[in-house]
Design a protein around this motif. Structure first.
Motif, PDB file in Angstrom:
ATOM      1  N   LYS A   1      -6.666  38.084  27.079  1.00 37.19           N
ATOM      2  CA  LYS A   1      -6.971  36.927  27.927  1.00 37.19           C
ATOM      3  C   LYS A   1      -7.984  36.002  27.264  1.00 37.19           C
ATOM      4  O   LYS A   1      -8.007  34.791  27.528  1.00 37.19           O
ATOM      5  N   TYR A   2      -8.835  36.559  26.398  1.00 39.22           N
ATOM      6  CA  TYR A   2      -9.882  35.758  25.745  1.00 39.22           C
ATOM      7  C   TYR A   2      -9.780  35.927  24.232  1.00 39.22           C
ATOM      8  O   TYR A   2     -10.646  36.539  23.605  1.00 39.22           O
ATOM      9  N   PRO A   3      -8.736  35.372  23.622  1.00 40.63           N
ATOM     10  CA  PRO A   3      -8.528  35.575  22.176  1.00 40.63           C
ATOM     11  C   PRO A   3      -9.577  34.901  21.304  1.00 40.63           C
ATOM     12  O   PRO A   3      -9.735  35.274  20.142  1.00 40.63           O
ATOM     13  N   GLU A   4     -10.295  33.916  21.844  1.00 42.62           N
ATOM     14  CA  GLU A   4     -11.286  33.191  21.047  1.00 42.62           C
ATOM     15  C   GLU A   4     -12.679  33.795  21.156  1.00 42.62           C
ATOM     16  O   GLU A   4     -13.627  33.287  20.539  1.00 42.62           O
ATOM     17  N   ALA A   5     -12.841  34.845  21.926  1.00 42.41           N
ATOM     18  CA  ALA A   5     -14.162  35.452  22.110  1.00 42.41           C
ATOM     19  C   ALA A   5     -14.670  36.058  20.805  1.00 42.41           C
ATOM     20  O   ALA A   5     -13.901  36.617  20.017  1.00 42.41           O
ATOM     21  N   ALA A   6     -15.988  35.973  20.615  1.00 46.77           N
ATOM     22  CA  ALA A   6     -16.600  36.568  19.418  1.00 46.77           C
ATOM     23  C   ALA A   6     -16.628  38.080  19.512  1.00 46.77           C
ATOM     24  O   ALA A   6     -16.681  38.783  18.497  1.00 46.77           O
ATOM     25  N   GLY A   7     -16.583  38.613  20.720  1.00 41.24           N
ATOM     26  CA  GLY A   7     -16.620  40.045  20.939  1.00 41.24           C
ATOM     27  C   GLY A   7     -16.744  40.339  22.415  1.00 41.24           C
ATOM     28  O   GLY A   7     -16.820  39.426  23.254  1.00 41.24           O
ATOM     29  N   PHE A   8     -16.794  41.639  22.750  1.00 38.43           N
ATOM     30  CA  PHE A   8     -16.773  42.055  24.146  1.00 38.43           C
ATOM     31  C   PHE A   8     -17.869  43.086  24.385  1.00 38.43           C
ATOM     32  O   PHE A   8     -17.867  44.164  23.769  1.00 38.43           O
ATOM     33  N   LEU A   9     -18.804  42.744  25.283  1.00 36.39           N
ATOM     34  CA  LEU A   9     -19.888  43.656  25.649  1.00 36.39           C
ATOM     35  C   LEU A   9     -19.527  44.325  26.963  1.00 36.39           C
ATOM     36  O   LEU A   9     -19.214  43.653  27.950  1.00 36.39           O
TER      37      LEU A   9
ATOM     38  N   LYS B   1     -41.375  29.464  27.228  1.00 35.62           N
ATOM     39  CA  LYS B   1     -41.093  30.576  26.322  1.00 35.62           C
ATOM     40  C   LYS B   1     -39.755  31.220  26.681  1.00 35.62           C
ATOM     41  O   LYS B   1     -38.934  31.506  25.800  1.00 35.62           O
ATOM     42  N   GLU B   2     -39.533  31.443  27.986  1.00 34.89           N
ATOM     43  CA  GLU B   2     -38.286  32.075  28.396  1.00 34.89           C
ATOM     44  C   GLU B   2     -37.096  31.156  28.169  1.00 34.89           C
ATOM     45  O   GLU B   2     -35.993  31.622  27.884  1.00 34.89           O
ATOM     46  N   MET B   3     -37.290  29.858  28.285  1.00 35.99           N
ATOM     47  CA  MET B   3     -36.216  28.922  27.968  1.00 35.99           C
ATOM     48  C   MET B   3     -35.809  29.072  26.504  1.00 35.99           C
ATOM     49  O   MET B   3     -34.626  29.042  26.153  1.00 35.99           O
ATOM     50  N   GLY B   4     -36.806  29.299  25.648  1.00 33.62           N
ATOM     51  CA  GLY B   4     -36.510  29.528  24.235  1.00 33.62           C
ATOM     52  C   GLY B   4     -35.680  30.783  24.035  1.00 33.62           C
ATOM     53  O   GLY B   4     -34.738  30.803  23.242  1.00 33.62           O
ATOM     54  N   HIS B   5     -36.001  31.859  24.772  1.00 31.74           N
ATOM     55  CA  HIS B   5     -35.229  33.098  24.693  1.00 31.74           C
ATOM     56  C   HIS B   5     -33.771  32.845  25.102  1.00 31.74           C
ATOM     57  O   HIS B   5     -32.836  33.309  24.450  1.00 31.74           O
ATOM     58  N   LEU B   6     -33.620  32.100  26.204  1.00 36.37           N
ATOM     59  CA  LEU B   6     -32.280  31.855  26.726  1.00 36.37           C
ATOM     60  C   LEU B   6     -31.454  31.037  25.740  1.00 36.37           C
ATOM     61  O   LEU B   6     -30.292  31.338  25.465  1.00 36.37           O
ATOM     62  N   LEU B   7     -32.061  29.992  25.204  1.00 33.46           N
ATOM     63  CA  LEU B   7     -31.344  29.144  24.245  1.00 33.46           C
ATOM     64  C   LEU B   7     -30.980  29.921  22.992  1.00 33.46           C
ATOM     65  O   LEU B   7     -29.893  29.746  22.423  1.00 33.46           O
ATOM     66  N   LYS B   8     -31.880  30.794  22.543  1.00 33.71           N
ATOM     67  CA  LYS B   8     -31.614  31.605  21.355  1.00 33.71           C
ATOM     68  C   LYS B   8     -30.434  32.532  21.599  1.00 33.71           C
ATOM     69  O   LYS B   8     -29.544  32.672  20.750  1.00 33.71           O
ATOM     70  N   TRP B   9     -30.430  33.184  22.756  1.00 34.50           N
ATOM     71  CA  TRP B   9     -29.334  34.080  23.079  1.00 34.50           C
ATOM     72  C   TRP B   9     -28.015  33.319  23.152  1.00 34.50           C
ATOM     73  O   TRP B   9     -27.006  33.732  22.579  1.00 34.50           O
ATOM     74  N   ARG B  10     -28.015  32.205  23.833  1.00 34.14           N
ATOM     75  CA  ARG B  10     -26.772  31.469  24.033  1.00 34.14           C
ATOM     76  C   ARG B  10     -26.229  30.909  22.727  1.00 34.14           C
ATOM     77  O   ARG B  10     -25.025  30.789  22.541  1.00 34.14           O
ATOM     78  N   SER B  11     -27.115  30.556  21.826  1.00 38.49           N
ATOM     79  CA  SER B  11     -26.651  30.017  20.546  1.00 38.49           C
ATOM     80  C   SER B  11     -25.949  31.076  19.707  1.00 38.49           C
ATOM     81  O   SER B  11     -25.059  30.773  18.917  1.00 38.49           O
ATOM     82  N   SER B  12     -26.338  32.335  19.880  1.00 39.29           N
ATOM     83  CA  SER B  12     -25.782  33.393  19.046  1.00 39.29           C
ATOM     84  C   SER B  12     -24.762  34.269  19.763  1.00 39.29           C
ATOM     85  O   SER B  12     -23.901  34.864  19.125  1.00 39.29           O
ATOM     86  N   SER B  13     -24.844  34.349  21.075  1.00 33.32           N
ATOM     87  CA  SER B  13     -24.050  35.357  21.770  1.00 33.32           C
ATOM     88  C   SER B  13     -23.305  34.860  22.996  1.00 33.32           C
ATOM     89  O   SER B  13     -22.621  35.647  23.655  1.00 33.32           O
ATOM     90  N   ALA B  14     -23.432  33.583  23.318  1.00 31.85           N
ATOM     91  CA  ALA B  14     -22.816  33.103  24.559  1.00 31.85           C
ATOM     92  C   ALA B  14     -21.300  33.201  24.542  1.00 31.85           C
ATOM     93  O   ALA B  14     -20.662  33.245  25.590  1.00 31.85           O
ATOM     94  N   ASN B  15     -20.701  33.238  23.337  1.00 36.23           N
ATOM     95  CA  ASN B  15     -19.242  33.321  23.263  1.00 36.23           C
ATOM     96  C   ASN B  15     -18.731  34.745  23.397  1.00 36.23           C
ATOM     97  O   ASN B  15     -17.548  34.997  23.225  1.00 36.23           O
ATOM     98  N   MET B  16     -19.621  35.680  23.685  1.00 40.42           N
ATOM     99  CA  MET B  16     -19.177  37.031  24.020  1.00 40.42           C
ATOM    100  C   MET B  16     -18.603  37.032  25.436  1.00 40.42           C
ATOM    101  O   MET B  16     -18.997  36.229  26.285  1.00 40.42           O
TER     102      MET B  16
END
Length: 803
Positions: free
Chosen positions: A613-621, A539-554
């Motif tokens: 430094k990170y012009p390709e980032a989707a955003g910054f948290l 279940k937690e692997m699913g959470h991690l994969l979901k997050w990374r698919s949508s937000s890992a480029n932050m």
């Protein structure tokens, strides 16, 4: 040449001292080169045993005095501390009475120092105490040909054996030790300490009490602390003196597995006909052998924390001939040799760790240029590597054997030797007394530096022992251990020669690769506290994969409190799997920990540089290090602003007419806010005016927020105005948010569930895995850090697998 220390280093209070080489056979002929002043790291301020550093200080003697010494008399006395007064003076009073001029000069000196200190304090300048006092190192020069052979005249003179088991014993004899005595063909040698009973007895074992240890005339004896397992070094010398060909470095808490026999667990005979698997030589420094033996989520003590998540399983290995695996590290079931971070986060309170490794996995060797931690718990040394058994004394005992292992691995490359790792041969009992993070703290950060240093070190010395001294000197010069460890190395090598040990010849030849072979390491049951089946992990692997698919480029911008910077390696590992890039900022920089200057009262001033430094980032948290972030509950839109505008404890509206003692209600501060608003670019000012009029302003702690890529340019313009007007972070950020977009366009889901911990209350009572964020939860102590990790692991069991 002075080696600069990092910011956390503290002066070693040793003054200008001379390291005694203790080459008593060659004192009158050895040239003494000029001393070198070296800055030491702060871990040298303690010997690791609760004492201040016990340096051996020698007074400078004339050649006549030196030549008059007995060359055969070993140094078995406690370290000299140097006389405070000339020996012909009975007291300080006599000294001043008989030497009035000297007395005046001494008094004038101390008055000058006192005045300087007082003036420095008044002026806010640095004092003499701010200067790090250097350790004086003298490059060792030893004529090993003049070292006399040491004859054993004690009652053990007739004892001879090729195979020895050496361990340090405290307390009464244990069943584990009695089991070792039963191994045929092996002589058990137990080294006592101050808390070992004088009548300690196990039939078949040789016991060396502390009193007996001093009778062997080994030079190292006076340099070894009591109440420490490093006294095993005396046992190593004793075994070598009495015919050792192999020495098994053992732990008193280990029991050999069923049918256990060291001949089956290790390569007792070094046959070149044997084929070994060897990690492929790649552009890497470290490997984690536990992965090879089936435990991908476990890492050994001495592995750089920042490298833990980067080490992937191997599937293809080289095949090489055996015969030169002079150091053989065994794996242990039960409690393997893990570090304090692993130990304190992978078990529930009061429950021991019990890990199983793959006993069918083949042994695996390390190629030249690749290293892994080697310990003193389940390790076989062949005589070609007996020189490598010396345990340093001025580092904490929690890291002494691992530093020895890295030092030895580098030197092995110069004699054509390798380290190999073997399947589990023992079960090690968890006594629930794991080391603390503080014991290992300094080297948890320094492992990477030490390994990089060792890989880059080269020596042109013509004999092996000269190279051992050369590396030991360079390690002291660079602060990885101290001058006392250099003196110990000199004494150790002299002792080796005196007991008849022949050093190996230089032959830096790599193993010839015979072929390639595929091996797929098993994936055995991992260790997660509170997890009894694979469903939760899945279940937690699913959470991690979901997050990374949508937000890992932050990109995560983590602001760290400088006083808590030692936690940074843990935060990097925690967030490194969630974010492609993690940028750590603080009020000061630390290149070792990867901290950039950018935190503090205008933290936002560093953001434009990070954006560029990170012009390709989707955003910054942005997060402060006291914010606990439950990523699995985050459902924010990465194209919108995430702010604290709905968090009442943080986002407060104030009138410009409001007065009070709070800092942001001061007239000067409010004028700064007004001036900043006036200087905003027209477009951004218009957006701000849609929400706020001229009568109000907003204060927000702004401990966490997210800026999408589409608003990066606007933020740069705003930050420039804020910096120019010297606007504080807590007032600038809410102003910037309202200038970039309307509140109705902020993402209201991202921080919908936020818990604030009032001052003095326990964060654990407020934490829930259903929250988005909890704050503040400061990891002021090691125990706090473990509590945070354990709390997060309830919602993310995989967290501990990465940490």
């Amino acid at each position: 040449m002075e080696v600069q220390r990092r910011e956390r280093d503290k002066p070693a209070a040793i003054g200008a001292m001379q390291v005694e080489l203790d080459d008593k056979e060659d004192r009158s002929t050895t040239a003494k080169p000029a001393p070198m002043h070296v800055q030491r790291r702060d871990r040298d301020k303690s010997d690791g045993f609760g004492n201040g550093v016990a340096y051996k200080v020698v007074e400078t003697r004339s050649d006549d005095e030196i030549s008059g010494m007995n060359p055969e008399a070993p140094d078995t006395q406690a370290p000299s501390v140097g006389r405070s007064w000339p020996e012909f003076v009975s007291s300080p009073g006599d000294f001043f009475a008989n030497n009035p001029i000297r007395a005046f000069l001494v008094a004038a000196f101390f008055l000058s120092v006192l005045l300087l200190v007082l003036l420095s304090r008044q002026g806010g300048g640095s004092t003499l105490c701010d200067e790090a006092k250097p350790e004086v190192l003298t490059y060792p020069s030893v004529n090993f040909g003049r070292v006399h052979h040491l004859k054993d005249k004690a009652r053990f003179a007739a004892v001879k054996a090729e195979n020895w088991i050496v361990l340090c014993v405290t307390g009464a004899p244990t069943d584990e030790v009695r089991g070792m005595v039963k191994l045929q063909g092996w002589q058990v040698l137990a080294i006592g300490d101050t808390d070992t009973p004088a009548d300690w007895l196990v039939p078949g074992a040789i016991f060396l009490s502390t009193d007996l240890q001093t009778t062997f005339r080994y030079r190292i004896t006076s340099l070894l602390p009591y109440n420490s397992y490093v006294r095993k070094s005396i046992g190593y010398l004793f075994a070598i003196q009495h015919g050792a060909v192999r020495i098994y470095d053992a732990d008193t808490h280990s029991t050999f597995l069923a049918g256990g026999h060291l001949g089956k667990s290790f390569d007792i005979e070094l046959s070149p006909r044997k084929t070994l698997l060897q990690y492929k030589a790649k552009n890497r420094t470290l490997v984690n052998p536990f992965i090879h033996f089936g435990q991908r989520s476990v890492w050994p003590r001495g592995l750089s924390l920042t490298s833990v998540p980067d080490i992937a399983p191997e599937f293809y290995y080289d095949e090489v001939s055996g015969g030169n695996q002079f150091i053989q590290q065994g794996t242990g079931n039960g409690l393997p040799d893990v570090d304090s971070i692993f130990y304190h986060t992978r078990r529930l309170a009061g429950e021991p760790i019990n890990i199983e490794f793959d006993h069918l996995a083949p042994e695996v060797a390390l190629p030249r240029g690749t290293m892994a931690p080697v310990n003193s718990l389940n390790t076989l040394f062949h005589e070609q590597a007996f020189w490598a058994m010396m345990l340093p004394v001025t580092v904490h005992t929690a890291v002494s054997d691992v530093i020895r292992g890295y030092w030895a691995q580098r030197l092995l490359w110069d004699v054509g030797g390798i380290v190999a790792f073997y399947p589990p041969s023992v079960h090690r009992l968890d006594t629930l007394e794991g080391s603390t993070f503080g014991d290992e703290e300094d080297l948890l950060h320094d492992w990477g530096q030490l390994i990089d240093f060792l890989k880059s070190w080269h020596s042109s010395k013509s004999t092996f022992f000269e190279r051992v001294l050369d590396l030991s000197y360079e390690m002291a010069k660079n602060g990885f251990w101290s001058g006392q460890d250099l003196a110990l190395t000199v004494a150790w090598l002299q002792d080796l020669v005196s007991v008849g040990y022949k050093p190996p010849k230089l032959q830096p030849v790599e193993n010839t690769i015979k072929g390639s072979r595929q091996f797929l390491p098993q994936i055995l049951k991992p260790v997660y506290p509170g997890v009894t089946d694979a469903v939760s992990v899945e279940k937690e692997m699913g959470h991690l994969l979901k997050w990374r698919s949508s937000s890992a480029n932050m990109v995560l911008i983590l602001e760290c409190d400088w006083a808590r910077r030692s936690n940074i390696p843990v935060w990097r590992m925690l967030y490194g799997r969630l974010f492609k890039h993690v940028v750590v900022i603080s009020t000061e920089a630390d290149s070792t920990l990867g901290i950039d200057v950018g935190g503090g009262w205008q933290a936002y001033s560093s953001f434009p540089g990070i954006f560029d430094k990170y012009p390709e980032a989707a955003g910054f948290l942005y997060l402060k290090d006291h914010v606990v972030f439950n990523y699995w509950n985050m459902q924010g839109n990465n194209k919108k602003l995430w702010t604290m505008h709905e968090v009442k404890s943080s986002w407060t509206v104030h009138s410009f007419n409001e007065t009070g003692t709070i800092w942001f209600l001061k007239s000067s501060i409010k004028r700064t806010v007004t001036k900043t608003i006036y200087n905003l670019p027209d477009k951004l000012k218009a957006t701000y005016r849609e929400t706020m009029d001229d009568t109000k302003f907003i204060h927000s702690s702004s401990d966490f927020f997210y800026i999408p890529k589409r608003l990066v340019d606007d933020f740069k313009d705003l930050a420039s105005v804020g910096v120019q007007n010297k606007l504080a972070h807590e007032l600038a950020m809410p102003l910037f948010f309202l200038a970039m977009d309307r509140p109705s366009q902020f993402d209201s889901r991202a921080f919908a569930k936020v818990a604030y911990v009032p001052g003095g209350e326990d964060p654990t009572s407020h934490y829930s895995i259903d929250l988005n964020v909890l704050y503040p939860w400061r990891a002021a102590t090691e125990e706090d850090l473990f509590h945070i990790i354990k709390a997060l692991s309830v919602g993310d069991h995989l967290l501990l697998a990465v940490l």
